[in-house]
Write a protein that holds these residues in place. Structure first.
Motif, mmCIF file in Angstrom:
data_model
loop_
_atom_site.group_PDB
_atom_site.id
_atom_site.type_symbol
_atom_site.label_atom_id
_atom_site.label_comp_id
_atom_site.label_asym_id
_atom_site.label_seq_id
_atom_site.Cartn_x
_atom_site.Cartn_y
_atom_site.Cartn_z
ATOM 1 N N SER A 248 56.637 -26.632 -8.910
ATOM 2 C CA SER A 248 54.660 -26.068 -7.739
ATOM 3 C C SER A 248 54.391 -24.834 -8.394
ATOM 4 O O SER A 248 53.751 -23.725 -7.649
ATOM 5 C CB SER A 248 55.390 -25.886 -6.193
ATOM 6 O OG SER A 248 57.190 -24.997 -6.356
ATOM 7 N N ALA A 251 50.496 -24.096 -8.024
ATOM 8 C CA ALA A 251 50.047 -24.514 -7.241
ATOM 9 C C ALA A 251 49.316 -23.320 -6.055
ATOM 10 O O ALA A 251 48.752 -23.940 -4.703
ATOM 11 C CB ALA A 251 51.497 -25.016 -5.325
ATOM 12 N N ARG A 253 46.617 -22.573 -7.745
ATOM 13 C CA ARG A 253 45.102 -22.863 -7.466
ATOM 14 C C ARG A 253 44.463 -23.274 -6.794
ATOM 15 O O ARG A 253 43.422 -23.677 -7.517
ATOM 16 C CB ARG A 253 45.510 -24.333 -8.713
ATOM 17 C CG ARG A 253 46.579 -22.960 -10.331
ATOM 18 C CD ARG A 253 45.827 -23.475 -11.638
ATOM 19 N NE ARG A 253 45.212 -23.703 -12.059
ATOM 20 C CZ ARG A 253 44.365 -25.004 -13.244
ATOM 21 N NH1 ARG A 253 45.120 -25.829 -13.344
ATOM 22 N NH2 ARG A 253 43.450 -24.916 -13.651
ATOM 23 N N ASN A 254 45.836 -24.295 -5.427
ATOM 24 C CA ASN A 254 45.177 -24.881 -4.862
ATOM 25 C C ASN A 254 45.314 -23.969 -3.279
ATOM 26 O O ASN A 254 45.527 -24.566 -2.758
ATOM 27 C CB ASN A 254 45.973 -26.196 -4.519
ATOM 28 C CG ASN A 254 45.221 -27.146 -5.869
ATOM 29 O OD1 ASN A 254 44.418 -27.495 -6.464
ATOM 30 N ND2 ASN A 254 46.807 -28.301 -6.772
ATOM 31 N N LYS A 256 47.380 -22.129 -2.201
ATOM 32 C CA LYS A 256 48.674 -23.190 -1.615
ATOM 33 C C LYS A 256 50.386 -21.691 -2.288
ATOM 34 O O LYS A 256 50.237 -22.099 -3.887
ATOM 35 C CB LYS A 256 49.863 -24.284 -1.612
ATOM 36 C CG LYS A 256 48.268 -25.097 -0.959
ATOM 37 C CD LYS A 256 48.541 -24.944 0.221
ATOM 38 C CE LYS A 256 46.996 -25.972 0.990
ATOM 39 N NZ LYS A 256 47.139 -25.502 2.423
ATOM 40 N N SER A 296 49.852 -20.936 3.050
ATOM 41 C CA SER A 296 48.340 -21.576 2.765
ATOM 42 C C SER A 296 48.627 -19.938 2.467
ATOM 43 O O SER A 296 49.204 -18.948 3.108
ATOM 44 C CB SER A 296 47.308 -21.517 3.977
ATOM 45 O OG SER A 296 46.707 -20.155 3.155
#
Length: 335
Positions: A248, A251, A253-254, A256, A296
C-alpha cells in the motif's frame, strides 16, 4: 592533534551543499526555516563556512547578485589544494573575460546549475513536469528542489513524499537526495517517502541505486521492481525487502492512507507526516498495539481523536502540546 582527513566524496558533498545554500539564500521564496537550517549547517564546521564563501565568489560574480553574508563569521580552515586552485582559475577567468564566462565556467566545472526549480504541494497532490521532462507527483505538504548540473540532474526532497517518472538520459543521471542518503537512476519510476530522518524508497520500474549516506555513494543497494529500501540517519546501509502486489505504499496517489495491521510505532510516522503536531507514544507497550484501516488523506487529522474508539488507548498531552497515546491500564508517562 591531527585533523581528520576527508575523502574526495565527502569534500564534494560539502561543496554541493554550499552550492545548494547559495542558490536557496538568493531565491525569492527562501523561508525563515531555510535560513535557520543554513545557519546551523554553516556553523557546524569551519570547512562549511569556507566552501560557502568560495561559492559566493563564483555566484556573485557569475550572476552579478548581491552577496548574502552568513549570520556569523568563522575562521576558515586550510583549503584543499584542488578546490582552491579551481576557484582561483574561475576568478582569473572572470577577471580576464568577464561575467558571462564565469557562469559558463561554473557550469562546465559542475558547480553551477543552469536550471533551478522549487515546488511545493499544499492540501492537494500536485503534478509537475521538471525542466528535463521528468514527471513528478508531490504528495500533500511535500516540497522539493530541482537543479540541473552538467553531470547530473539533482532533486532534493525537502520534506514529504514524491513519485518520480524519470526521463531517460544515460549520460545525465538523476539523483534524489532525501535525508542523509540518495537515490541514483538514469530513467525509471519510483517513490520516495520521508519523515524526519526516516526515508523509504519503493521501486516500480527500472532499477535504482540507494545509499544511506551521500558521502559514501559507492556503498548502497541495487533495487529491482518490487523492492523497497529504508534507511534513517546513521545507517551504514539501507535495509532492503521485497514487497507484494498488495503493498500500500503508493495508495497516496489515489488519495488514501492505508494502515495494514501495523504496530502503532510503525503507523505513527505515516500518520504524523500529515499532522501539524505529531502524535507521541507514552511507552513501548502502547507502540506495540496494532491498527488497520483505509483513510482519506484530507481527513487524517480526524484519525487521532478517533483512536480511543478503536483501540484500548486514551489521549493526554505533553508539555509541548503534542497529543500522547497511552495504553489503557498503563500509567501516563511524565512529559
Amino acid at each position: 592533534m591531527t585533523e581528520p582527513t576527508l575523502s574526495e566524496a565527502e569534500y564534494d558533498a560539502i561543496t554541493d551543499a554550499a552550492a545548494h545554500w547559495c542558490m536557496r539564500l538568493h531565491a525569492s521564496d527562501c523561508t525563515d526555516a531555510e535560513r535557520r537550517a543554513f545557519k546551523q549547517w554553516h556553523d557546524a564546521d569551519p570547512l562549511h563556512a569556507f566552501e560557502y564563501e568560495a561559492m559566493l565568489e563564483i555566484w556573485a560574480t557569475a550572476d552579478h547578485l548581491p552577496r548574502v553574508e552568513p549570520p556569523a563569521t568563522l575562521a576558515s580552515p586550510a583549503p584543499r589544494p584542488r578546490s582552491r586552485w579551481s576557484r582561483l582559475a574561475v576568478a582569473a577567468a572572470v577577471l580576464a573575460v568577464g561575467l558571462p564566462l564565469a557562469a559558463f565556467t561554473g557550469w562546465h566545472l559542475g558547480w553551477v546549475a543552469n536550471s533551478y526549480e522549487h515546488f511545493e504541494a499544499g492540501a492537494n497532490v500536485r503534478h509537475i513536469t521538471l525542466s528535463d521532462g521528468s514527471q513528478v507527483e508531490l504528495n500533500l505538504g511535500s516540497e522539493l528542489v530541482f537543479a540541473n548540473y552538467k553531470h547530473e540532474r539533482r532533486v532534493t526532497l525537502e520534506k514529504g513524499e514524491a513519485f518520480f517518472d524519470v526521463s531517460h538520459d544515460k549520460q545525465h543521471p538523476f539523483v534524489v537526495r532525501a535525508g542523509q542518503g540518495q537515490v541514483r537512476v538514469t530513467g525509471t519510476r519510483f517513490n520516495v517517502w520521508m519523515y524526519q530522518d526516516q526515508v523509504r524508497v519503493t521501486l516500480v520500474e527500472g532499477s535504482v541505486w540507494v545509499t544511506s549516506n551521500q558521502a559514501l555513494a559507492s556503498t548502497g543497494s541495487q533495487l529491482t521492481p518490487g523492492m523497497q529500501a529504508s534507511y534513517k540517519a546513521g545507517d551504514y546501509q539501507p535495509q532492503v525487502r521485497d514487497i507484494g502486489a498488495d503493498d500500500s505504499s503508493l495508495a497516496w496517489r489515489n488519495g488514501k492512507l492505508v494502515l495494514d495491521n501495523l504496530a502503532l510505532s510503525e503507523a505513527l510516522p505515516l500518520i504524523n507526516r500529515y499532522l501539524a503536531r505529531p502524535v507521541m507514544l507514552a511507552d513501548n507497550s502502547t507502540g506495540s498495539l496494532r491498527i488497520g484501516g483505509i483513510y482519506s488523506l484530507n481527513e487524517v487529522q480526524n484519525l487521532v481523536p478517533s483512536l480511543p474508539k478503536v483501540l484500548p488507548v486514551y489521549l493526554t498531552q505533553n508539555k509541548d502540546g503534542n497529543p500522547v497515546l497511552n495504553a489503557i491500564g498503563q500509567r501516563p508517562a511524565p512529559h
